[in-house]
Design an enzyme around this catalytic site. Structure first.
Site, PDB file in Angstrom:
ATOM      1  N   HIS A   1      98.939  80.263 124.536  1.00  0.00           N
ATOM      2  CA  HIS A   1      99.093  79.939 125.963  1.00  0.00           C
ATOM      3  C   HIS A   1     100.222  78.945 126.229  1.00  0.00           C
ATOM      4  CE1 HIS A   1      95.095  81.500 127.307  1.00  0.00           C
ATOM      5  NE2 HIS A   1      94.748  81.223 126.070  1.00  0.00           N
TER       6      HIS A   1
ATOM      7  N   CYS B   1      97.054  86.006 125.734  1.00  0.00           N
ATOM      8  CA  CYS B   1      95.670  85.974 125.261  1.00  0.00           C
ATOM      9  C   CYS B   1      94.853  87.146 125.838  1.00  0.00           C
ATOM     10  CB  CYS B   1      95.066  84.614 125.564  1.00  0.00           C
ATOM     11  SG  CYS B   1      93.689  84.222 124.487  1.00  0.00           S
TER      12      CYS B   1
ATOM     13  N   GLU C   1     101.556  78.339 128.946  1.00  0.00           N
ATOM     14  CA  GLU C   1     101.324  77.741 130.275  1.00  0.00           C
ATOM     15  C   GLU C   1     100.413  76.520 130.196  1.00  0.00           C
ATOM     16  OE1 GLU C   1      99.840  80.279 129.035  1.00  0.00           O
ATOM     17  OE2 GLU C   1      97.776  80.421 129.728  1.00  0.00           O
TER      18      GLU C   1
HETATM   19  N1  GLN Z   1      88.380  85.661 124.194  1.00  0.00           N
HETATM   20  C1  GLN Z   1      88.947  86.122 125.424  1.00  0.00           C
HETATM   21  C2  GLN Z   1      88.825  87.637 125.565  1.00  0.00           C
HETATM   22  O1  GLN Z   1      88.399  88.302 124.713  1.00  0.00           O
HETATM   23  C3  GLN Z   1      90.398  85.717 125.536  1.00  0.00           C
HETATM   24  C4  GLN Z   1      90.505  84.218 125.594  1.00  0.00           C
HETATM   25  C5  GLN Z   1      91.687  83.708 126.351  1.00  0.00           C
HETATM   26  O2  GLN Z   1      92.328  84.426 127.123  1.00  0.00           O
HETATM   27  N2  GLN Z   1      91.944  82.429 126.203  1.00  0.00           N
HETATM   28  O3  GLN Z   1      89.153  88.178 126.542  1.00  0.00           O
END
Ligand code: GLN
EC number: 4.3.3.6
Length: 186
Positions: free
Chosen positions: A170, A78, A172
């Site tokens: 994710h 992410c 995890e």
């Molecule tokens: N929206 C976040 C970002 O731009 C990422 C979200 C996440 O890691 N769950 O960094």
């Protein structure tokens, strides 16, 4: 083997516990010294702008780039995917530039548009695994040497280029260990 988890902000303990459940040593990484003691690195989810700022402030970014460019396996989940991307759509800032992809931040909308689904990612496992998306990005452009690992709703959400793996979701935050198992084997 020692797996490091970049530990400035975000889902650090969740990754550490998944790696430890696989019987592998996992350690928090906050400095160049810490980086020198690991064999591979996970960059967790969180807020990419915050983690990116800490990366700059800690003077780790150049050393980290060198390690990754010379083959250290790294996995970004992410926000971690955003930090590893070559380009971030609509922004002239990018960070580690370790994989030739363009990402769109918050591509599915805000926190309430977060969702869970399941998919079989052939490279990882023959089973369907749960995928959790939280204010997730997706990939809008992929370079020639990058392999798409998973597409959800028509958008690429996981990719690999040599030693670099990125996922918009994710693993995890689920009970499933198969993605972590895949990562420690690459
Ligand atoms: N929206 C976040 C970002 O731009 C990422 C979200 C996440 O890691 N769950 O960094």
């Amino acid at each position: 083997m020692r797996v490091g988890v970049l530990a400035f902000q975000g889902g650090v303990t969740e990754h550490i516990s998944h790696i430890e459940r696989l019987g592998v040593k996992a350690v928090k990484v906050k400095s160049v010294e810490d980086l020198k003691r690991i064999d591979r690195l996970i960059i967790p989810g969180g807020e990419s702008t915050t983690i990116g700022r800490f990366l700059m402030l800690s003077n780790m970014i150049d050393y980290l780039k060198e390690e990754i460019y010379s083959g250290m396996p790294v996995w970004g989940t992410c926000a971690g995917m955003i930090l590893l991307a070559k380009e971030i759509e609509g922004s002239n800032i990018s960070y580690i530039k370790a994989i030739d992809i363009t990402v769109r931040r918050n591509a599915y909308g805000s926190q309430i548009d977060s969702f869970t689904t399941r998919a079989c990612i052939e490279e990882v496992s023959l089973n369907e695994i749960p995928l959790v998306f939280i204010r997730a990005p997706y990939i809008t452009h992929i370079g020639e040497n990058v392999k798409s690992l998973c597409t959800i709703k028509g958008n690429i959400v996981a990719a690999k280029s040599r030693n670099v793996i990125v996922t918009a979701f994710h693993p995890e935050l689920t009970d499933n260990l198969e993605f972590h198992e895949y990562f420690i084997k690459i």
